[in-house]
Scaffold this active site. Sequence first.
Site, short mmCIF file in Angstrom:
data_model
loop_
_atom_site.label_atom_id
_atom_site.label_comp_id
_atom_site.label_asym_id
_atom_site.label_seq_id
_atom_site.Cartn_x
_atom_site.Cartn_y
_atom_site.Cartn_z
N HIS A 17 0.84 -1.20 0.00
CA HIS A 17 0.00 0.00 0.00
C HIS A 17 0.88 1.25 0.00
O HIS A 17 0.59 2.22 -0.71
CB HIS A 17 -0.91 -0.04 1.23
N GLU A 65 2.22 1.90 -3.39
CA GLU A 65 1.19 2.52 -4.24
C GLU A 65 1.16 4.03 -4.04
O GLU A 65 1.10 4.80 -5.00
CB GLU A 65 -0.16 1.89 -3.91
N HIS A 66 1.21 4.48 -2.79
CA HIS A 66 1.22 5.92 -2.50
C HIS A 66 2.43 6.61 -3.12
O HIS A 66 2.31 7.69 -3.71
CB HIS A 66 1.25 6.14 -0.98
N GLU A 125 -4.60 7.74 6.71
CA GLU A 125 -5.63 6.91 6.07
C GLU A 125 -6.06 5.79 7.01
O GLU A 125 -7.25 5.48 7.13
CB GLU A 125 -5.09 6.34 4.76
#
EC number: 3.4.24.-
Length: 1027
Positions: free
Chosen positions: A118, A121-122, A199
């Site tokens: 994740h 991805e950022h 998040e």
Amino acid sequence: MGVSLLASSSAFVTKPLLTQLVHLSPISLNFTVRRFKPFTCLSRYYTTNPYNMTSNFKTFNLDFLKPDLDERSYRFIELPNKLKALLIQDPKADKAAASLDVNIGAFEDPKNLPGLAHFCEHLLFMGSEKFPDENEYSSYLSKHGGSSNAYTASQNTNYFFEVNHQHLFGALDRFSGFFSCPLFNKDSTDKEINAVNSENKKNLQNDIWRIYQLDKSLTNTKHPYHKFSTGNIETLGTLPKENGLNVRDELLKFHKNFYSANLMKLCILGREDLDTLSDWTYDLFKDVANNGREVPLYAEPIMQPEHLQKIIQVRPVKDLKKLEISFTVPDMEEHWESKPPRILSHLIGHEGSGSLLAHLKKLGWANELSAGGHTVSKGNAFFAVDIDLTDNGLTHYRDVIVLIFQYIEMLKNSLPQKWIFNELQDISNATFKFKQAGSPSSTVSSLAKCLEKDYIPVSRILAMGLLTKYEPDLLTQYTDALVPENSRVTLISRSLETDSAEKWYGTAYKVVDYPADLIKNMKSPGLNPALTLPRPNEFVSTNFKVDKIDGIKPLDEPVLLLSDDVSKLWYKKDDRFWQPRGYIYLSFKLPHTHASIINSMLSTLYTQLANDALKDVQYDAACADLRISFNKTNQGLAITASGFNEKLIILLTRFLQGVNSFEPKKDRFEILKDKTIRHLKNLLYEVPYSQMSNYYNAIINERSWSTAEKLQVFEKLTFEQLINFIPTIYEGVYFETLIHGNIKHEEALEVDSLIKSLIPNNIHNLQVSNNRLRSYLLPKGKTFRYETALKDSQNVNSCIQHVTQLDVYSEDLSALSGLFAQLIHEPCFDTLRTKEQLGYVVFSSSLNNHGTANIRILIQSEHTTPYLEWRINNFYETFGQVLRDMPEEDFEKHKEALCNSLLQKFKNMAEESARYTAAIYLGDYNFTHRQKKAKLVANITKQQMIDFYENYIMSENASKLILHLKSQVENKELNENELDTAKYPTGQLIEDVGAFKSTLFVAPVRQPMKDFEISAPPKLNNSSESE
């Protein structure tokens, strides 16, 4: 950007196991008795020569199975590095789009770095060797009417964007660097850990995420499903440092090892011809490295015997009462042509007569039910049933479980039955045959992900939803797996006993074995005569005739067929999409429904009870690809209906007659009242930013009330009050109708006559038609502040919404505010989220209320709201120089981007109908407002925008309303020493909302843009040019 709750690539499920179980939309599930002729091209996957090899890449010769009205061209290619791409030419596309799916996800997180996939991805958004500026990609898209996003799922990571079609190549150029040459700059890496952490904190009090992680945590630790995949500052920051790990080095290693070209599927949609798109793909993606990595397999079972035959008692944050039972079942992913999970989902999730839900509702034990199949990884599949319980249902939860097994027992005795498959197949054929186009970004994102399913021929990728094989043995095998030994139950309620806390979210739970007497009843449930298979569906369409006329120019607005003291009737024959569909919007203007908060809440209960009583009709219609709903609005009540037109008016007639004869029952009143009270209470536990609109509307609009006020009234409503209220609802009625689609104007007139025949009286109130909601005007030069503490005492996030009220709404002001919102959109996000790292949720936009024009910025953050207000003000102050220094060329690009977005052609009939509906609802009948606004935007000069900034945003005469939703959790780790606490927060505190509103004037409602004369619908002919 975000972690997806999807645990598999299953086409049937859109939410995680044991959170939001899926009963697929009945559009794709259900059935019909009459048969279509089989599609002649279903078996044509490849031509004789499977592919052509150019000097640069391999092109596959495929005969794609497409919907009838799909005018796009498709090509599938493979680059030398084994990256595969589906290219789509759409000559009419206003927006181009692209998506790249990597067949690697959170399951490949290293054990010592949860959330790394994740995090990767950022970071890919933060610059590449070719375009090193960390906001270059987002800035380019913003200047050209674009947007982007990404998600990390268990076994795939998906990136996508859309942009005005003229700028596809530039966007692709920047996008490709994500995969060939990302930077992973140290500064960006350090900052973006905070974004991932923010998040994660956004979801800490979200029951869906909490229960999903709990479900994962209580599984086999040898399967990666068990892991925590979002990541936070501890897993990506603190612990790696303590263990001597350099996270940037680990990111580089992860990207190098797993972002391999052979694991990537690309999908591009644009206006360019396929040869051009192919060349662009080769030029921009050929340098993505291929290390030949194989798609990982996860052979360990997710559930072992010790994880089954358990009841997991969960205490939620919200007031939820749910029962979820999941079964380990055979993996049917590769049986996509017969879809056993879909058939079973349709049957168990049915809501009509004889269904499990209908019986549970009759007993007063349940409100809603959903069911669906779900593959987590190859060989690990689940089927689950999710029931929303009443208080009484929670008390009888064991009986509810037995009823589930009674329904399953009935299925085992009744299935297979070919007619069920035939009806499901025919509905899927019709839905596919007349499929409407969706948004470009969602289209390419979905297709890129679907390309990972290598067992599906690429030529069938557009038609995956079709049922083409009848395999009764597979359905029997699947149904036979639904036994107690393969199951476990999750029971959710605040009243349950718990003894443990889940590691990552702190969810309180307790695990107990199935009681012996429950196991006995589950194994031998017997048959219940109240539970039966669904009946054949009377709403299934068989006539899809459309009299298409080529070469005509579509009309821009509906015509007014009728106007009198009681009603207006708007009509537009579909002249754009030539689909066998229709859309009906019926708006009742009923002043009594919103005369007080009590009347408003009684009206809400009235529509809920009517929908509940007519659920059988609604659900059968939904199974046949028709929809009808009955809702309260701030003008009265509204009915919307849509779907295949053959039986649409029959459905509307049945529904209207049902509403007209409806008499509420006290037992259902009590159940739905309790459900609504729980819903209102739970709204107060939503994430802060999603609560903001309710607080704002309650302050700025007439006859609008906060959730707390609604709750206070709702708890005291009685059945007697409702009975006395219902006869008064339609007093002084005025209604407007829009009928749009493949429907004759004579049928439209019949609808108007039908409604008038059902109206209980003829009291005419000519003021009703103008009784629209209005917003309050803030005094010039005044700032007002509203503060409230969040109900959820454990939520660490606060939220601020900073609204500048510009003036009374006008077309000119709307154009100026729209362009200003376009200009600040990317800098606002880049400054407040990326650079200052204030929070994961940062949002800016123009905001047109009921008579006013506004600009807003919203932030959800762990920071205090006075601190956030300071940073918003600072952004506005510094943006002035950014605007003054902006090159004329960039200013024109922003204008062009906004104009292109405003002038986008309708993608489908639903979108067109929604535009007309909005204009009728607003009462200005400005059906072409976007075209008019685009002309106004095109004429705005940079100096005019500077003047707007100085006169409206930064002026001492600016009117502001600033809402502070404040966390009760004090975060001592945040540094806010620079905040001038004597200056912030600003504004006059609103202590009593009612008293505050009583001091204000209201804005005028929007007026009709022109006079419409009653006219017959124009005759369609091919004498004019096509669009």
